[in-house]
Design a protein around this motif. Structure first.
Motif, PDB file in Angstrom:
ATOM      1  N   ALA A 491      35.808 -39.263  25.328  1.00 49.86           N
ATOM      2  CA  ALA A 491      35.283 -39.485  23.650  1.00 49.86           C
ATOM      3  C   ALA A 491      34.024 -38.850  23.376  1.00 49.86           C
ATOM      4  O   ALA A 491      33.039 -38.764  24.191  1.00 49.86           O
ATOM      5  CB  ALA A 491      34.892 -40.979  23.457  1.00 49.86           C
ATOM      6  N   VAL A 515      28.905 -48.261  19.943  1.00 51.92           N
ATOM      7  CA  VAL A 515      30.113 -47.305  20.009  1.00 51.92           C
ATOM      8  C   VAL A 515      30.688 -47.511  21.456  1.00 51.92           C
ATOM      9  O   VAL A 515      31.897 -47.385  21.850  1.00 51.92           O
ATOM     10  CB  VAL A 515      29.529 -45.808  19.715  1.00 51.92           C
ATOM     11  N   ARG A 516      29.635 -47.282  22.515  1.00 49.85           N
ATOM     12  CA  ARG A 516      30.173 -47.384  23.755  1.00 49.85           C
ATOM     13  C   ARG A 516      31.229 -48.573  24.131  1.00 49.85           C
ATOM     14  O   ARG A 516      32.102 -48.530  24.888  1.00 49.85           O
ATOM     15  CB  ARG A 516      28.925 -47.291  24.850  1.00 49.85           C
ATOM     16  N   LEU A 518      32.723 -50.433  21.979  1.00 45.92           N
ATOM     17  CA  LEU A 518      34.015 -50.392  21.086  1.00 45.92           C
ATOM     18  C   LEU A 518      34.969 -49.248  21.847  1.00 45.92           C
ATOM     19  O   LEU A 518      36.113 -49.516  22.103  1.00 45.92           O
ATOM     20  CB  LEU A 518      33.956 -49.963  19.893  1.00 45.92           C
ATOM     21  N   ALA A 519      34.393 -48.376  22.491  1.00 46.54           N
ATOM     22  CA  ALA A 519      35.156 -47.347  23.106  1.00 46.54           C
ATOM     23  C   ALA A 519      36.001 -47.819  24.319  1.00 46.54           C
ATOM     24  O   ALA A 519      37.045 -47.380  24.809  1.00 46.54           O
ATOM     25  CB  ALA A 519      34.527 -46.018  23.499  1.00 46.54           C
ATOM     26  N   LEU A 523      40.185 -48.469  21.880  1.00 44.68           N
ATOM     27  CA  LEU A 523      40.652 -48.596  20.500  1.00 44.68           C
ATOM     28  C   LEU A 523      40.768 -47.026  19.932  1.00 44.68           C
ATOM     29  O   LEU A 523      40.262 -46.058  20.545  1.00 44.68           O
ATOM     30  CB  LEU A 523      39.487 -48.963  19.664  1.00 44.68           C
ATOM     31  N   PRO A 525      40.134 -43.624  17.308  1.00 46.82           N
ATOM     32  CA  PRO A 525      39.172 -43.412  16.339  1.00 46.82           C
ATOM     33  C   PRO A 525      38.682 -44.099  15.246  1.00 46.82           C
ATOM     34  O   PRO A 525      37.431 -44.568  14.868  1.00 46.82           O
ATOM     35  CB  PRO A 525      39.145 -41.885  16.540  1.00 46.82           C
ATOM     36  N   GLU A 527      39.659 -47.116  14.396  1.00 50.78           N
ATOM     37  CA  GLU A 527      39.265 -48.531  15.054  1.00 50.78           C
ATOM     38  C   GLU A 527      38.093 -48.646  15.226  1.00 50.78           C
ATOM     39  O   GLU A 527      37.505 -49.759  14.937  1.00 50.78           O
ATOM     40  CB  GLU A 527      40.358 -48.876  15.864  1.00 50.78           C
ATOM     41  N   VAL A 528      37.753 -47.788  15.798  1.00 46.54           N
ATOM     42  CA  VAL A 528      36.160 -47.584  16.494  1.00 46.54           C
ATOM     43  C   VAL A 528      35.246 -47.686  15.234  1.00 46.54           C
ATOM     44  O   VAL A 528      34.343 -48.433  15.286  1.00 46.54           O
ATOM     45  CB  VAL A 528      35.953 -46.521  17.515  1.00 46.54           C
ATOM     46  N   LEU A 532      32.640 -50.461  14.146  1.00 46.90           N
ATOM     47  CA  LEU A 532      31.178 -50.186  14.139  1.00 46.90           C
ATOM     48  C   LEU A 532      30.675 -50.708  12.601  1.00 46.90           C
ATOM     49  O   LEU A 532      29.634 -51.173  12.706  1.00 46.90           O
ATOM     50  CB  LEU A 532      30.909 -48.671  14.304  1.00 46.90           C
ATOM     51  N   TYR A 560      33.663 -39.337  15.356  1.00 46.66           N
ATOM     52  CA  TYR A 560      34.206 -39.932  16.574  1.00 46.66           C
ATOM     53  C   TYR A 560      35.561 -39.146  16.710  1.00 46.66           C
ATOM     54  O   TYR A 560      36.507 -39.349  16.152  1.00 46.66           O
ATOM     55  CB  TYR A 560      34.456 -41.259  16.594  1.00 46.66           C
TER      56      TYR A 560
END
Length: 689
Positions: A491, A515-516, A518-519, A523, A525, A527-528, A532, A560
């Motif tokens: 990512a 972000v980290r 969620l990554a 998920l 991009p 959805e991330v 967020l 992202y």
């Protein structure tokens, strides 16, 4: 002449030599003073000319260029044909000069001439000259060789820098009410001995119960007899309180636009020095204490002796001499002074030090500072002011004012002006100090929160750059990240928090962590970004503004992207962020047409993505708006600059990062933070597991 003023006894030496002044006329060209030189030139006695029109003295007054010039208030010089009393005419070299009086609205002109008529071998009539001096609106006082008053006119009695007015027989030291009478005595003795006049010397008369504070412009010249022997001196004083006050106010006003133009401590200090030379002083230094950090090494850790300690660092200096012969320290270097000196006294007392006549004789503080004493003597420093720089309860340093070539000592008026400039500069210095401190803290925090090393695994090669803004706004909340994902995917993230300073840097760190997190949940991009957005809205609810709406500092833009080296597919989603640039292996540059999404923190949270297939060796460029946006410039121009920079060949990604920054930023500097992340795609054959 007043009744109490003495008349020179018969046989006394005359104190004035013959001059070529023939008359004084007023604005309506009426003669108000007549001299013996005028009588010799025209043949008229004073009673025949005084209070009569001056044009009768000229042969052709109707078209006389001299009279036309005087009527308009301008000086004139040239050849004039005059008409004498007996009807004869003669050509005369003529001058008419305005006599400007600071305290009078009346316009007078002094006429002087060198005549073709042979002068009579007689001396001027003392009574005529005395009458002219007596009627002068300028205060005049005559002193003998012992500096005792022998004569003064009415204006000298009304307007003078003396405590009770001039008195015949009194010594000048008994009459002066100025700050530095000893200096004036020294000047008067120098004029008496050398014969060199002193013009427009400023004297400040302090206020008393009987008199208001006044500023006088004093000129001093020697009086010689017919044989050229000095018999005394004459002082002429004009009240210039209002004009000097206006001049100082104008200088303060002009300096206000020149000092504090940036939030840079060194520039502000230099602006103070530049604004003071040569208007106030011939040499000015601005030295700051450790409360304003200018060096990595604290001053207290530097070597000191019993006679020399490091107290300041030189932050600014200006001189009328290009080679700075007065300077003992360069910009940015420590300034050493004796432990007991005017410099340390001002630092501790926060009160100015004022020495109109700098005393370099033995027994002063300069005994402990021989190097500075030597420079003072070599450069002829003769007057000194040291003014504290302090604001909001903090002592910041000192400003030192010195004169070398200017022979006049500093006056109380100069000190007030220097203090006014120092006060303005101190507020700007304190603002710059606070800004520098917060900016340094924000930079430290941001560098701690940004990744030290980026690793793209087997998916991409990466390189990055971060440039903090160097403007009033301070450090922003730009960030970038490379996050390894499952299946050899990676990512790529670049974001920009709204706002500047510590809050923006701290918010950036929180968003990068989110972000980290969620990554790691595998998920997509969109959805991330949606996750967020929801979390930022929740965080904002804990700290609403006065209206209950989302705080702007919690807003952000973000792009992202996820790249899969096995399929060569790249999925990109954007939350109000500038589009990524895709560079093909052949060097073609295109900006990805990513669906626009709302910025993070608005709670709208619906994002779409762009899925594209990339050839091996393609380049993905993610960046923040500071790279492409400039005030007064269209964003398309910034994108074209970036396109050209990315298309240029480079041996590696790190070199390409440097080339992009140098090409885009150096030509058009940004007032915002800049983050740049470059990723070159790799390809994996087979199952990465």
């Amino acid at each position: 002449m007043s009744a109490h003023q003495p008349v020179a006894p018969p046989g006394a030496k005359r104190v004035c030599q013959p001059v070529d002044v023939v008359a004084v006329v007023n604005a309506d060209l009426t003669v108000i003073a007549w001299t013996e030189a005028g009588r010799r030139l025209w043949g008229y006695q004073g009673a025949e000319v005084l209070n009569h029109p001056a044009r009768r003295l000229l042969a052709a007054p109707a078209d006389s260029d001299c009279l036309c010039q005087l009527a308009s208030g301008r000086p004139w010089s040239g050849t004039v044909e005059i008409r004498c009393r007996d009807g004869r005419t003669a050509l005369t070299d003529f001058r008419a000069v305005p006599l400007n009086l600071a305290h009078s609205e009346e316009k007078l002109f002094v006429w002087s001439a060198g005549s073709a008529v042979p002068p009579a071998p007689t001396r001027p009539d003392p009574s005529v000259l005395t009458a002219l001096m007596e009627r002068s609106p300028i205060g005049m006082v005559v002193w003998d060789r012992d500096l005792r008053c022998t004569w003064f006119n009415d204006s000298g009695e009304r307007e003078s820098p003396f405590r009770f007015g001039p008195e015949v027989g009194r010594h000048v030291a008994e009459l002066l009410a100025t700050d530095n009478p000893m200096f004036l005595q020294a000047v008067m003795r120098s004029v008496l001995e050398r014969g060199v006049p002193v013009l427009d010397h400023e004297l400040w008369r302090p206020a008393t119960r009987e008199k208001e504070a006044r500023v006088y412009s004093v000129s001093i010249f020697r009086l010689d007899d017919a044989d050229g022997e000095a018999v005394g001196i004459c002082t002429m004083a004009v009240n210039v309180t209002k004009s000097r006050a206006r001049g100082r106010l104008n200088m303060l006003s002009n300096a206000g636009t020149r000092i504090g133009t940036t939030l840079d401590v060194m520039k502000t200090a230099q602006e103070l020095a530049d604004a003071s030379v040569p208007g106030i002083a011939d040499y000015v230094t601005v030295d700051l204490a450790d409360v304003v950090p200018l060096g990595e090494e604290p001053l207290e850790r530097l070597n000191s002796t019993d006679t020399s300690i490091p107290v300041f660092r030189r932050a600014g200096a200006a001189s009328i001499h290009p080679d700075f012969p007065e300077s003992l320290a360069e910009i940015g270097t420590p300034v050493f002074v004796p432990p007991s000196s005017p410099f340390t006294t001002v630092l501790h007392s926060r009160k100015p030090y004022f020495e109109p006549r700098l005393d370099t004789s033995p027994g002063t503080w300069l005994d402990d500072d021989p190097t500075r004493a030597r420079v003072i003597r070599q450069t002829r420093m003769h007057t000194l002011m040291i003014v504290p720089l302090h604001a909001r309860g903090t002592m910041l340093g000192i400003a030192v004012f010195v004169r070398t070539e200017n022979p006049s000592p500093f006056t109380r008026g100069d000190l007030l002006l220097a203090e006014g400039l120092a006060d303005r500069a101190s507020l700007s210095l304190d603002n710059a100090r606070r800004y520098s401190r917060e900016r340094a803290a924000a930079l430290t925090l941001q560098r701690e929160l940004l990744p030290d090393q980026l690793w793209g695994g087997s998916a991409v090669e990466v390189a990055s750059r971060y440039l903090p803004a160097d403007t009033h706004g301070g450090v922003g909340g730009d960030w970038f990240d490379v996050i390894p994902l499952t299946g050899a995917r990676v990512a790529l993230v670049v974001g920009d928090v709204v706002g500047h300073g510590l809050n923006a840097a701290a918010t950036m760190g929180r968003l990068r962590t989110v972000v980290r997190t969620l990554a790691d949940g595998a998920l997509s991009p969109p959805e991330v970004l949606a996750g967020l957005d929801r979390l930022v809205v929740d965080m904002t609810k804990d700290h609403p503004d006065d209206t209950g709406f989302t705080s702007p500092v919690m807003g952000a833009t973000c792009v992202y992207a996820v790249y899969d080296p096995c399929t060569r597919h790249c999925t990109i989603a954007s939350a109000g962020h500038p589009p990524p640039a895709i560079v093909s292996p052949g060097g073609d540059v295109a900006f990805a047409d990513v669906p626009a999404g709302a910025p993070i923190g608005l709670g709208l949270g619906a994002y779409e993505s762009l899925d594209t297939e990339l050839a091996e060796g393609s380049l993905i460029a993610l960046y923040t708006d500071g790279l492409i946006e400039r005030r007064g410039s269209d964003i398309d121009q910034g994108l074209e600059r970036l396109r050209g920079a990315l298309a240029s060949p480079a041996p590696d990604l790190d070199s390409l990062c440097s080339a992009v920054i140098e090409t885009v930023v150096a030509r058009t500097p940004s007032d915002d933070d800049i983050a740049l992340l470059l990723a070159r795609t790799l390809v994996i054959s087979g199952d990465p597991a």
